[in-house]
Design a protein around this motif. Structure first.
Motif, PDB file in Angstrom:
ATOM      1  N   ILE A  64       0.844  -1.204   0.000  1.00  0.00           N
ATOM      2  CA  ILE A  64       0.000   0.000   0.000  1.00  0.00           C
ATOM      3  C   ILE A  64       0.872   1.244   0.000  1.00  0.00           C
ATOM      4  CG2 ILE A  64      -1.606   1.362   1.405  1.00  0.00           C
ATOM      5  CD1 ILE A  64      -2.807  -1.383   2.306  1.00  0.00           C
ATOM      6  N   THR A  68       1.000   3.822  -3.138  1.00  0.00           N
ATOM      7  CA  THR A  68       0.602   5.203  -2.903  1.00  0.00           C
ATOM      8  C   THR A  68       1.705   6.154  -3.347  1.00  0.00           C
ATOM      9  OG1 THR A  68      -0.743   4.485  -1.020  1.00  0.00           O
ATOM     10  CG2 THR A  68      -0.228   6.817  -1.150  1.00  0.00           C
ATOM     11  N   GLN A  73      -3.270   4.479  -7.014  1.00  0.00           N
ATOM     12  CA  GLN A  73      -4.282   4.394  -5.973  1.00  0.00           C
ATOM     13  C   GLN A  73      -5.206   3.196  -6.178  1.00  0.00           C
ATOM     14  OE1 GLN A  73      -4.053   6.325  -3.292  1.00  0.00           O
ATOM     15  NE2 GLN A  73      -5.665   5.095  -2.379  1.00  0.00           N
ATOM     16  N   ASP A  74      -5.427   2.792  -7.427  1.00  0.00           N
ATOM     17  CA  ASP A  74      -6.282   1.636  -7.690  1.00  0.00           C
ATOM     18  C   ASP A  74      -5.690   0.368  -7.070  1.00  0.00           C
ATOM     19  OD1 ASP A  74      -4.177   1.942  -9.553  1.00  0.00           O
ATOM     20  OD2 ASP A  74      -5.185   0.622 -10.989  1.00  0.00           O
ATOM     21  N   ALA A  76      -3.444   0.330  -4.636  1.00  0.00           N
ATOM     22  CA  ALA A  76      -3.406   0.541  -3.186  1.00  0.00           C
ATOM     23  C   ALA A  76      -4.755   0.193  -2.569  1.00  0.00           C
ATOM     24  CB  ALA A  76      -3.021   1.971  -2.864  1.00  0.00           C
ATOM     25  N   ASP A  77      -5.845   0.565  -3.234  1.00  0.00           N
ATOM     26  CA  ASP A  77      -7.185   0.241  -2.730  1.00  0.00           C
ATOM     27  C   ASP A  77      -7.420  -1.264  -2.711  1.00  0.00           C
ATOM     28  OD1 ASP A  77      -7.687   2.929  -2.397  1.00  0.00           O
ATOM     29  OD2 ASP A  77      -8.770   3.133  -4.301  1.00  0.00           O
ATOM     30  N   GLN A  78      -6.930  -1.951  -3.731  1.00  0.00           N
ATOM     31  CA  GLN A  78      -7.064  -3.403  -3.787  1.00  0.00           C
ATOM     32  C   GLN A  78      -6.305  -4.048  -2.621  1.00  0.00           C
ATOM     33  OE1 GLN A  78      -5.718  -5.086  -7.479  1.00  0.00           O
ATOM     34  NE2 GLN A  78      -5.911  -7.187  -6.761  1.00  0.00           N
ATOM     35  N   LYS A  80      -5.604  -2.608   0.220  1.00  0.00           N
ATOM     36  CA  LYS A  80      -6.310  -2.249   1.456  1.00  0.00           C
ATOM     37  C   LYS A  80      -7.469  -3.204   1.700  1.00  0.00           C
ATOM     38  CE  LYS A  80      -5.201   2.658   1.486  1.00  0.00           C
ATOM     39  NZ  LYS A  80      -5.700   4.020   1.274  1.00  0.00           N
ATOM     40  N   ALA A  81      -8.176  -3.575   0.641  1.00  0.00           N
ATOM     41  CA  ALA A  81      -9.286  -4.521   0.777  1.00  0.00           C
ATOM     42  C   ALA A  81      -8.772  -5.884   1.235  1.00  0.00           C
ATOM     43  CB  ALA A  81     -10.035  -4.644  -0.545  1.00  0.00           C
TER      44      ALA A  81
END
Length: 145
Positions: A64, A68, A73-74, A76-78, A80-81
């Motif tokens: 992450i 970042t 960000q796409d 990083a969001d994955q 994070k999930a």
């Protein structure tokens, strides 16, 4: 119920629900458990499963941070999930007050005199916490003392 059994049950449910992201992450966790079990040539104990989950979570946090910094960000969001899903199987994370309580106990026992004894303190603290806190945070708190 053991963590690996819970992961298996949740994987079946995710497959039936056709939840691609959850299925992918659960398969990754299951593969990590299976690889370690094959390496040890025995079934994993719960503390070993927690260590594996901790290393997977650490990998996600590092990813992450890198994504970042790289402006992705796409991705990083994955990550994070996936980190959130891995966190469901880990013991509840302690806050700084809880970690400081453990640090008080360890410092009273070991009574370190210098930074050279930080390794002993970290080893004792991490053994007591067993996946209940992030190693970076614990390291920062130990250094502050």
């Amino acid at each position: 119920m053991a963590i690996s059994q819970q992961v298996d049950a949740d994987l079946k449910a995710a497959l039936k629900a056709r939840d691609q992201a959850k299925t992918s992450c659960l398969r990754l966790i299951k593969a990590a458990f299976n690889n370690k079990a094959k390496e040890l040539k025995r079934e994993l104990e719960q503390d070993e499963e927690i260590k594996i989950l901790g290393s997977l979570a650490k990998q996600r946090r590092d990813s992450i941070e890198q994504f970042t910094k790289g402006g992705r960000q796409d991705l990083a969001d994955q990550e994070k999930a996936e980190l959130a899903l891995i966190g469901l199987y880990m013991p509840a994370q302690l806050d700084e007050a809880g970690i400081n309580a453990v640090l008080d106990e360890v410092f009273a026992e070991i009574q370190p005199q210098s930074v050279k004894e930080m390794g002993q303190v970290m080893k004792a603290v991490m053994a007591r916490l067993q996946g209940q806190a992030d190693g970076k945070l614990v390291n920062q708190l130990v250094r502050q003392r």
